[in-house]
Scaffold this motif. Structure first.
Motif, PDB file in Angstrom:
ATOM      1  N   ILE A  89       0.826  -1.204   0.000  1.00 55.09           N
ATOM      2  CA  ILE A  89       0.000   0.000   0.000  1.00 55.09           C
ATOM      3  C   ILE A  89       0.866   1.262   0.000  1.00 55.09           C
ATOM      4  O   ILE A  89       0.583   2.222  -0.725  1.00 55.09           O
ATOM      5  N   ALA A  90       1.944   1.239   0.778  1.00 59.86           N
ATOM      6  CA  ALA A  90       2.834   2.401   0.825  1.00 59.86           C
ATOM      7  C   ALA A  90       3.475   2.657  -0.538  1.00 59.86           C
ATOM      8  O   ALA A  90       3.713   3.794  -0.923  1.00 59.86           O
ATOM      9  N   LYS A  91       3.738   1.588  -1.258  1.00 58.09           N
ATOM     10  CA  LYS A  91       4.318   1.707  -2.584  1.00 58.09           C
ATOM     11  C   LYS A  91       3.306   2.289  -3.571  1.00 58.09           C
ATOM     12  O   LYS A  91       3.629   3.145  -4.386  1.00 58.09           O
ATOM     13  N   ARG A  92       2.078   1.815  -3.475  1.00 53.82           N
ATOM     14  CA  ARG A  92       1.033   2.283  -4.381  1.00 53.82           C
ATOM     15  C   ARG A  92       0.579   3.696  -4.050  1.00 53.82           C
ATOM     16  O   ARG A  92       0.019   4.386  -4.901  1.00 53.82           O
ATOM     17  N   GLY A 228     -14.763 -11.908   4.434  1.00 52.66           N
ATOM     18  CA  GLY A 228     -13.405 -12.173   3.980  1.00 52.66           C
ATOM     19  C   GLY A 228     -13.038 -11.548   2.655  1.00 52.66           C
ATOM     20  O   GLY A 228     -12.038 -11.927   2.042  1.00 52.66           O
ATOM     21  N   LYS A 229     -13.843 -10.590   2.200  1.00 55.62           N
ATOM     22  CA  LYS A 229     -13.553  -9.977   0.907  1.00 55.62           C
ATOM     23  C   LYS A 229     -12.722  -8.716   1.104  1.00 55.62           C
ATOM     24  O   LYS A 229     -13.226  -7.607   1.198  1.00 55.62           O
ATOM     25  N   ARG A 230     -11.413  -8.905   1.117  1.00 52.98           N
ATOM     26  CA  ARG A 230     -10.506  -7.809   1.446  1.00 52.98           C
ATOM     27  C   ARG A 230     -10.349  -6.802   0.311  1.00 52.98           C
ATOM     28  O   ARG A 230      -9.722  -5.767   0.472  1.00 52.98           O
ATOM     29  N   ALA A 262      -9.946   3.307  -6.586  1.00 49.88           N
ATOM     30  CA  ALA A 262      -9.520   2.441  -5.478  1.00 49.88           C
ATOM     31  C   ALA A 262      -9.224   1.033  -5.982  1.00 49.88           C
ATOM     32  O   ALA A 262      -8.196   0.441  -5.637  1.00 49.88           O
ATOM     33  N   ALA A 263     -10.114   0.507  -6.817  1.00 51.02           N
ATOM     34  CA  ALA A 263      -9.932  -0.842  -7.350  1.00 51.02           C
ATOM     35  C   ALA A 263      -8.675  -0.909  -8.202  1.00 51.02           C
ATOM     36  O   ALA A 263      -7.903  -1.864  -8.135  1.00 51.02           O
ATOM     37  N   ASP A 264      -8.453   0.136  -8.994  1.00 50.53           N
ATOM     38  CA  ASP A 264      -7.304   0.180  -9.882  1.00 50.53           C
ATOM     39  C   ASP A 264      -5.998   0.286  -9.095  1.00 50.53           C
ATOM     40  O   ASP A 264      -5.011  -0.363  -9.398  1.00 50.53           O
ATOM     41  N   ARG A 265      -6.018   1.124  -8.056  1.00 55.08           N
ATOM     42  CA  ARG A 265      -4.786   1.416  -7.333  1.00 55.08           C
ATOM     43  C   ARG A 265      -4.441   0.349  -6.303  1.00 55.08           C
ATOM     44  O   ARG A 265      -3.285  -0.021  -6.144  1.00 55.08           O
ATOM     45  N   PHE A 266      -5.453  -0.152  -5.590  1.00 51.17           N
ATOM     46  CA  PHE A 266      -5.177  -1.048  -4.464  1.00 51.17           C
ATOM     47  C   PHE A 266      -5.597  -2.501  -4.712  1.00 51.17           C
ATOM     48  O   PHE A 266      -5.178  -3.386  -3.973  1.00 51.17           O
ATOM     49  N   GLY A 267      -6.441  -2.733  -5.686  1.00 50.51           N
ATOM     50  CA  GLY A 267      -6.814  -4.090  -6.068  1.00 50.51           C
ATOM     51  C   GLY A 267      -7.291  -4.939  -4.910  1.00 50.51           C
ATOM     52  O   GLY A 267      -8.177  -4.529  -4.159  1.00 50.51           O
ATOM     53  N   TYR A 269      -6.049  -5.472  -2.195  1.00 47.40           N
ATOM     54  CA  TYR A 269      -5.745  -4.918  -0.882  1.00 47.40           C
ATOM     55  C   TYR A 269      -6.585  -3.682  -0.554  1.00 47.40           C
ATOM     56  O   TYR A 269      -6.286  -2.931   0.367  1.00 47.40           O
ATOM     57  N   GLY A 270      -7.637  -3.462  -1.335  1.00 42.61           N
ATOM     58  CA  GLY A 270      -8.478  -2.282  -1.165  1.00 42.61           C
ATOM     59  C   GLY A 270      -8.978  -2.070   0.258  1.00 42.61           C
ATOM     60  O   GLY A 270      -8.938  -0.969   0.785  1.00 42.61           O
ATOM     61  N   GLY A 271      -9.432  -3.150   0.861  1.00 44.38           N
ATOM     62  CA  GLY A 271     -10.001  -3.053   2.205  1.00 44.38           C
ATOM     63  C   GLY A 271      -8.988  -2.607   3.243  1.00 44.38           C
ATOM     64  O   GLY A 271      -9.297  -1.811   4.134  1.00 44.38           O
ATOM     65  N   TYR A 272      -7.758  -3.132   3.115  1.00 42.78           N
ATOM     66  CA  TYR A 272      -6.698  -2.714   4.043  1.00 42.78           C
ATOM     67  C   TYR A 272      -6.373  -1.241   3.828  1.00 42.78           C
ATOM     68  O   TYR A 272      -6.259  -0.465   4.780  1.00 42.78           O
ATOM     69  N   ALA A 273      -6.225  -0.855   2.573  1.00 45.24           N
ATOM     70  CA  ALA A 273      -5.910   0.542   2.249  1.00 45.24           C
ATOM     71  C   ALA A 273      -6.986   1.462   2.812  1.00 45.24           C
ATOM     72  O   ALA A 273      -6.697   2.546   3.324  1.00 45.24           O
ATOM     73  N   GLN A 274      -8.214   1.015   2.721  1.00 43.45           N
ATOM     74  CA  GLN A 274      -9.325   1.811   3.201  1.00 43.45           C
ATOM     75  C   GLN A 274      -9.189   2.129   4.685  1.00 43.45           C
ATOM     76  O   GLN A 274      -9.520   3.226   5.130  1.00 43.45           O
ATOM     77  N   GLN A 275      -8.693   1.186   5.463  1.00 43.77           N
ATOM     78  CA  GLN A 275      -8.531   1.414   6.902  1.00 43.77           C
ATOM     79  C   GLN A 275      -7.518   2.520   7.175  1.00 43.77           C
ATOM     80  O   GLN A 275      -7.723   3.363   8.048  1.00 43.77           O
ATOM     81  N   TYR A 276      -6.414   2.519   6.420  1.00 39.49           N
ATOM     82  CA  TYR A 276      -5.397   3.559   6.631  1.00 39.49           C
ATOM     83  C   TYR A 276      -5.899   4.912   6.130  1.00 39.49           C
ATOM     84  O   TYR A 276      -5.665   5.944   6.752  1.00 39.49           O
ATOM     85  N   LEU A 277      -6.614   4.897   5.012  1.00 40.76           N
ATOM     86  CA  LEU A 277      -7.189   6.141   4.494  1.00 40.76           C
ATOM     87  C   LEU A 277      -8.205   6.718   5.474  1.00 40.76           C
ATOM     88  O   LEU A 277      -8.271   7.930   5.685  1.00 40.76           O
ATOM     89  N   PHE A 278      -8.979   5.841   6.072  1.00 40.70           N
ATOM     90  CA  PHE A 278      -9.974   6.277   7.047  1.00 40.70           C
ATOM     91  C   PHE A 278      -9.287   6.940   8.248  1.00 40.70           C
ATOM     92  O   PHE A 278      -9.697   8.017   8.692  1.00 40.70           O
TER      93      PHE A 278
END
Length: 291
Positions: A89-92, A228-230, A262-267, A269-278
């Motif tokens: 996520i940090a890379k993306r 379980g849909k991350r 979001a789908a394009d950038r994090f694929g 791992y979208g759900g995890y990225a969402q937590q940090y964005l939140f």
DNA sequence: CTCCAGGGATCAG
DNA sequence: CTGATCCATGGA
């Protein structure tokens, strides 16, 4: 991760990428009580848990190895490599490096489907303390007693005789009809957890949105936190604001445009990225209120 | 008093 | 498809 028994307690040593408070307080879960800075009690899967963290040591009080292996190991997502996820996520999105560092112990809990379904229906247009109070009230009224103060959230059959007026009595407001519809569709197998789990993201979201009061945001929370849909990516007002600021130069965007990015950038791992964005959005929002 | 909360249903254009 | 309004309730 090193697991051992110590009397009645179960100890997990050398735990990495885990912070109990960050995990409990990041807005994914509503059925717990904070006892101290890194000490909580909670219920899930019909069980009560008293848990405490000291540095990289987790203590599960009065817990059998069997319960740890069958329930808590998966509940706290302990077999997922968060180091790898955070690096990706940090890379993306290098903007998130700092906030990931600050919230490096967030885990996405694997919660029960029915409780998550009901909780996030309640969450709509509501505040977290109030959501927690309503989840506790439903549990106390129709759930099994676990301790002096905590009750398990009932399953759908436990609510089969509960009507809209009963939910309204608990002050769930306009959500009473939604909660009723959810119970009805789960009991009739119109909504079936196993079918949802095996369905792809889009199909699953569509099926969940058939329940009154569930739209894209709540559906994605349910998929992320209990199915379980991350790759699910819930977009609320905070997420919309921070995504527009970070990726669209502050210009307002439609929910679809944001979801697509979001789908394009994090694929996956979208759900995890969402937590940090939140977390990032909330921090920015708080400092705005102070200054 | 007003405003708004980890939104969604409904209706207008 | 996009935008405005309403929805119960309680805390700031």
């Amino acid at each position: 991760m090193n697991i051992k028994k110590s009397g009645k307690d179960l100890i997990v040593n050398d735990i990495k990428d885990f912070d109990l408070a960050q995990t409990m307080e990041c807005g994914q879960c509503f059925h717990f009580v904070r006892l101290d800075e890194e000490e909580y009690e909670l219920t899930a899967y019909g069980r009560y848990l008293h848990i405490k963290q000291e540095k990289n040591i987790l203590t599960f009080f009065d817990t059998t190895k069997k319960d740890f292996e069958n329930i808590w190991r998966h509940y706290f997502d302990l077999d997922t490599d968060y180091g790898k996820i955070k690096r990706y996520i940090a890379k993306r999105s290098p903007e998130l490096k700092e906030i990931i560092k600050k919230n490096k112990g967030i885990r996405i809990l694997n919660q029960e489907f029915f409780e998550t379904l009901m909780s996030f229906i309640i969450s709509q247009n509501n505040r977290i303390p109030r959501i927690k109070a309503l989840v506790a009230a439903i549990s106390e009224k129709w759930g099994r007693k676990l301790t002096d103060t905590m009750y398990a959230f009932p399953d759908a059959s436990g609510l089969s005789k509960v009507c809209e007026d009963d939910f309204r009595e608990l002050k769930t407001g306009f959500r009473a009809a939604y909660l009723c519809d959810a119970v009805k569709k789960v009991l009739s197998k119109d909504i079936d957890e196993h079918l949802l789990t095996s369905a792809d993201l889009k199909d699953c979201e569509e099926k969940l949105c058939a329940i009154k009061g569930i739209g894209p945001k709540v559906a994605n929370c349910i998929m992320l936190f209990s199915l379980g849909k991350r790759e699910a990516f819930p977009i609320d007002v905070w997420m919309k604001r921070i995504m527009e600021e970070l990726y669209f130069g502050g210009k307002e965007q439609s929910l679809n445009t944001i979801a697509y990015l979001a789908a394009d950038r994090f694929g996956e791992y979208g759900g995890y990225a969402q937590q940090y964005l939140f977390a990032y959005a909330r921090e920015a929002g708080d400092s705005e209120n102070k200054g």
